[in-house]
Design an enzyme around this catalytic site. Structure first.
Site, PDB file in Angstrom:
ATOM      1  N   TYR A  19     -18.748  -5.666  41.388  1.00  0.00           N
ATOM      2  CA  TYR A  19     -18.101  -6.908  41.822  1.00  0.00           C
ATOM      3  C   TYR A  19     -16.695  -6.979  41.244  1.00  0.00           C
ATOM      4  O   TYR A  19     -16.362  -6.323  40.253  1.00  0.00           O
ATOM      5  CB  TYR A  19     -18.921  -8.133  41.413  1.00  0.00           C
ATOM      6  CG  TYR A  19     -18.929  -8.445  39.935  1.00  0.00           C
ATOM      7  CD1 TYR A  19     -17.927  -9.227  39.347  1.00  0.00           C
ATOM      8  CD2 TYR A  19     -19.942  -7.963  39.108  1.00  0.00           C
ATOM      9  CE1 TYR A  19     -17.932  -9.523  37.986  1.00  0.00           C
ATOM     10  CE2 TYR A  19     -19.958  -8.250  37.741  1.00  0.00           C
ATOM     11  CZ  TYR A  19     -18.955  -9.027  37.190  1.00  0.00           C
ATOM     12  OH  TYR A  19     -18.959  -9.308  35.845  1.00  0.00           O
ATOM     13  N   CYS A  20     -15.847  -7.785  41.903  1.00  0.00           N
ATOM     14  CA  CYS A  20     -14.480  -8.027  41.444  1.00  0.00           C
ATOM     15  C   CYS A  20     -14.061  -9.399  41.968  1.00  0.00           C
ATOM     16  O   CYS A  20     -14.897 -10.152  42.471  1.00  0.00           O
ATOM     17  CB  CYS A  20     -13.522  -6.920  41.909  1.00  0.00           C
ATOM     18  SG  CYS A  20     -13.444  -6.713  43.700  1.00  0.00           S
ATOM     19  N   THR A  21     -12.778  -9.731  41.880  1.00  0.00           N
ATOM     20  CA  THR A  21     -12.338 -11.089  42.226  1.00  0.00           C
ATOM     21  C   THR A  21     -12.567 -11.418  43.700  1.00  0.00           C
ATOM     22  O   THR A  21     -13.195 -12.417  44.033  1.00  0.00           O
ATOM     23  CB  THR A  21     -10.848 -11.272  41.888  1.00  0.00           C
ATOM     24  OG1 THR A  21     -10.642 -10.942  40.528  1.00  0.00           O
ATOM     25  CG2 THR A  21     -10.406 -12.704  42.148  1.00  0.00           C
TER      26      THR A  21
END
Length: 324
Positions: free
Chosen positions: A176-178
Site C-alpha cells: 500500500y501507499c498514499t
C-alpha cells in the site's frame, strides 16, 4: 460543503509526445485556475491539483474525454482554499521515480478495492507492506505493517532482503501507499523478484479512508501539499508519532524553519512556538531562519513566480492550444 476540491490521480497510459501534451495540459490548468503538480511521462500521467469545485469538474471531464485517459480515477477531497501555492506541469522519465525495471501495463499485483482490503487486512495469513518513504510512515501506517527505512522508492531493492522470508510461503503480501501509484511498480517488482500472492491496495490509503472509513490506519496520512498530513481513520483513530522536541503524542508534521535543513518532522503546537518551528537548537540559530507561522509549511520563493512560466514554445513565443 467546502468550495475547493483537491484531486489526486494517476494513470499508466502511453503518451506519444509528452512535451507537446505537457504544453496542452499546462494551458488547461491555466484556463481552469488550477494549482498543483502534474507529471507527464511517456508512460502516463500523475498529478495532484486544487481548484474551485466547478473548475475541478471541468478538469476531470476533459481528462476522461481523452481516449488515453478514459479509465482515470480521481480521489477527491474538499478544502476551504487552494492546497498549493503554484502550478507546475513537468515532463519526466517516469510518473513516479523508481528506476525499477518493470512495466505496470504488463504486470502488477492483484488490485484490492477498499472493502476487500478491509476484509482481508486482519487475516493472519496476510502481510501488509508499506511502500512509502520513512518520513511518511513515521506519522501514519496500518497496524502491523512492515515498513522500510528508505527515502524513496528507488531504494526498494536494498530492502527486499527484509521480506525475503515471505518467498515461497503461503502468505498474501498486500502493498500500500498514499494513492496507489507507487504500488503499481512496487508490486510488479516483488513479482519479478520471485514473490507469490502479491496484492496492492487500489487507490491507496486515501481511497481506503474515503470509501471504507480508514479502520486500523494509525496516525495520519502524509500528503504532498500545504496540508502536510490528513486524517484517514474515521473508525478507530489513534496517534502513533511523538513531538520531536518534547516527546508528547502528535500527528502534526512540519518542515524545519531552517531552509538549510528543511527536514520533515513531527512537532506539537507548543514546541512549534517555543522553538520557532525548528527541529534542533542549531537550526534555531540559522541566520536565514524562515518566520514560523504555525503551519510549518514553506513554499519556495514566489516573488518571481508566474503560472504562465514555462508555457512558451522553443522560440519563446506564447503557444495557442485549443482545449476541447
Amino acid at each position: 460543503m467546502k468550495p475547493y476540491r483537491v484531486l489526486l490521480y494517476y494513470i499508466y497510459s502511453p503518451i506519444e509526445n509528452p512535451e507537446q501534451y505537457r504544453e496542452e495540459h499546462h494551458l488547461l490548468c491555466l484556463e481552469l485556475n488550477l494549482l498543483g503538480r502534474v507529471i507527464v511521462a511517456p508512460e502516463g500521467l500523475n498529478g495532484t491539483v486544487s481548484g474551485l469545485a466547478a473548475d475541478c469538474d471541468a478538469y476531470m471531464d476533459t481528462l476522461r474525454n481523452d481516449p488515453r485517459f478514459a479509465g482515470i480515477e480521481f480521489k477527491i477531497d474538499e478544502s476551504d482554499e487552494h492546497t498549493f501555492q503554484k502550478l507546475h506541469v513537468r515532463v519526466k522519465k517516469e510518473i513516479v521515480h523508481s528506476d525499477l525495471p518493470v512495466d505496470p501495463l504488463r504486470q502488477t499485483g492483484i488490485h484490492l478495492e477498499p472493502d476487500d482490503f478491509k476484509r482481508l487486512k486482519n487475516d493472519p495469513n496476510v502481510v501488509l507492506v508499506d511502500m512509502r518513504s520513512n518520513y511518511e510512515h513515521s506519522v501514519g501506517k496500518f497496524k502491523g505493517a512492515i515498513t522500510f527505512d528508505m527515502e524513496n522508492l528507488r531504494e526498494l531493492p536494498e530492502h527486499i532482503h527484509e521480506i525475503e522470508h515471505l518467498k515461497g510461503s503461503d502468505k498474501k503480501i498486500i502493498t500500500y501507499c498514499t494513492g496507489g501509484i507507487k504500488c503499481e511498480k512496487a508490486s510488479a517488482y516483488l513479482i519479478a523478484q520471485g514473490f507469490d500472492n502479491v496484492y496492492q491496495l487500489h487507490g491507496g490509503i486515501i481511497k481506503y479512508g474515503m470509501e471504507a472509513g480508514g479502520e486500523d490506519f494509525d496516525g495520519e496520512c502524509y500528503v504532498f501539499d500545504n496540508r502536510v498530513t490528513v486524517p484517514v481513520n474515521h473508525v478507530n483513530p489513534s496517534v502513533i508519532s511523538t513531538c520531536h522536541r518534547c516527546g508528547t503524542p502528535t500527528s502534526r508534521m512540519v518542515n524545519c524553519a531552517s531552509p538549510a535543513c528543511n527536514n520533515h518532522f513531527t512537532l506539537c503546537e507548543a514546541c512549534g512556538l517555543d522553538h520557532q518551528g525548528t527541529c534542533s537548537d542549531a537550526c534555531k540559530e540559522d541566520p536565514e531562519l524562515r518566520p514560523y507561522d504555525g503551519t510549518g509549511y514553506y513554499g519556495k520563493e514566489t516573488l518571481s513566480y508566474s503560472p504562465l512560466q514555462g508555457f512558451k514554445s522553443r522560440q519563446g513565443q506564447p503557444l495557442t492550444v485549443e482545449i476541447k
